[in-house]
Design a protein around this motif. Structure first.
Motif, PDB file in Angstrom:
ATOM      1  N   SER A  12      -1.919   1.137  -4.326  1.00 51.25           N
ATOM      2  CA  SER A  12      -0.882   0.162  -4.020  1.00 51.25           C
ATOM      3  C   SER A  12       0.028  -0.009  -5.232  1.00 51.25           C
ATOM      4  CB  SER A  12      -1.509  -1.181  -3.635  1.00 51.25           C
ATOM      5  OG  SER A  12      -2.274  -1.695  -4.711  1.00 51.25           O
ATOM      6  N   CYS A  49      -5.215   1.602  -8.252  1.00 54.73           N
ATOM      7  CA  CYS A  49      -6.124   2.381  -7.411  1.00 54.73           C
ATOM      8  C   CYS A  49      -7.428   1.613  -7.319  1.00 54.73           C
ATOM      9  CB  CYS A  49      -6.364   3.768  -8.007  1.00 54.73           C
ATOM     10  SG  CYS A  49      -7.515   4.758  -7.005  1.00 54.73           S
ATOM     11  N   VAL A  84       0.843  -1.195   0.000  1.00 54.93           N
ATOM     12  CA  VAL A  84       0.000   0.000   0.000  1.00 54.93           C
ATOM     13  C   VAL A  84       0.875   1.240   0.000  1.00 54.93           C
ATOM     14  CG1 VAL A  84      -1.712   1.317   1.302  1.00 54.93           C
ATOM     15  CG2 VAL A  84      -1.923  -1.162   1.142  1.00 54.93           C
ATOM     16  N   ARG A 132      -0.752   4.490  -0.222  1.00 55.81           N
ATOM     17  CA  ARG A 132      -1.522   5.401   0.623  1.00 55.81           C
ATOM     18  C   ARG A 132      -3.003   5.096   0.485  1.00 55.81           C
ATOM     19  NH1 ARG A 132      -3.602  10.706  -1.252  1.00 55.81           N
ATOM     20  NH2 ARG A 132      -3.880  10.481  -3.471  1.00 55.81           N
ATOM     21  N   ASP A 133      -3.764   5.525   1.490  1.00 59.58           N
ATOM     22  CA  ASP A 133      -5.220   5.505   1.438  1.00 59.58           C
ATOM     23  C   ASP A 133      -5.655   6.944   1.231  1.00 59.58           C
ATOM     24  OD1 ASP A 133      -5.599   2.747   1.881  1.00 59.58           O
ATOM     25  OD2 ASP A 133      -5.262   3.012   4.015  1.00 59.58           O
ATOM     26  N   SER A 144     -11.311   1.474  -5.240  1.00 58.98           N
ATOM     27  CA  SER A 144     -12.277   2.231  -4.462  1.00 58.98           C
ATOM     28  C   SER A 144     -13.584   1.441  -4.467  1.00 58.98           C
ATOM     29  CB  SER A 144     -12.481   3.614  -5.090  1.00 58.98           C
ATOM     30  OG  SER A 144     -13.312   4.416  -4.274  1.00 58.98           O
ATOM     31  N   ARG A 194     -12.262   6.600   0.121  1.00 58.76           N
ATOM     32  CA  ARG A 194     -11.787   5.264   0.475  1.00 58.76           C
ATOM     33  C   ARG A 194     -10.955   4.634  -0.644  1.00 58.76           C
ATOM     34  NH1 ARG A 194     -17.218   2.937   2.955  1.00 58.76           N
ATOM     35  NH2 ARG A 194     -17.344   2.381   0.783  1.00 58.76           N
ATOM     36  N   GLN A 195     -10.230   5.485  -1.382  1.00 59.12           N
ATOM     37  CA  GLN A 195      -9.320   4.983  -2.403  1.00 59.12           C
ATOM     38  C   GLN A 195      -8.121   4.324  -1.727  1.00 59.12           C
ATOM     39  OE1 GLN A 195      -8.021   8.315  -4.663  1.00 59.12           O
ATOM     40  NE2 GLN A 195      -9.943   8.558  -5.757  1.00 59.12           N
ATOM     41  N   ARG A 196      -7.680   3.253  -2.286  1.00 61.66           N
ATOM     42  CA  ARG A 196      -6.456   2.603  -1.813  1.00 61.66           C
ATOM     43  C   ARG A 196      -5.507   2.491  -2.997  1.00 61.66           C
ATOM     44  NH1 ARG A 196      -5.572  -1.789   2.551  1.00 61.66           N
ATOM     45  NH2 ARG A 196      -5.640   0.186   3.640  1.00 61.66           N
TER      46      ARG A 196
END
Length: 113
Positions: A40, A54, A29, A31-32, A56, A36-38
């Motif tokens: 990685s 990305c 990861v 960032r978040d 979501s 609520r996007q992640r």
């Protein structure tokens, strides 16, 4: 060519380039984010590339394969693509150097104001 055609006369290309940390062995990861996007990343399909994803809720994930360039080599690639690099600065506002972890690059199509 496509990015140069997308800029209107007098337009600017703005790039935020980060130096990647050591490549992960698997997905890691970054960032978040909002919504609520992640974000990685993982090693890419070829040496010298990474895959950034990305995700979501409710939206199909989007993945991009990117060259693992350094900020200064990315500025050189922008120039080679036909842009005039106007600024390539680090977080302190000084000229980005090979040791810079991040660079903000401002460029314009050659022959444009």
């Amino acid at each position: 060519g496509a990015v140069r055609r997308a800029l209107r006369p007098g337009g600017r290309l703005l790039v935020d380039a980060d130096r990647l940390p050591a490549a992960p062995r698997g997905p890691e990861v970054l960032r978040d984010g909002p919504g609520r996007q992640r974000w990685s990343w993982r090693p890419g399909p070829v040496p010298g590339a990474v895959t950034v994803t990305c995700e979501s809720p409710g939206v199909a994930p989007l993945s991009l394969d990117l060259a693992a360039d350094t900020p200064e080599s990315f500025a050189a690639e922008i120039a080679a693509a036909g842009f005039a690099v106007l600024r390539c600065e680090d977080a302190t506002g000084r000229q980005a150097a090979p040791s810079s972890d991040r660079a903000w690059i401002v460029a314009a199509g050659k022959g444009r104001p």
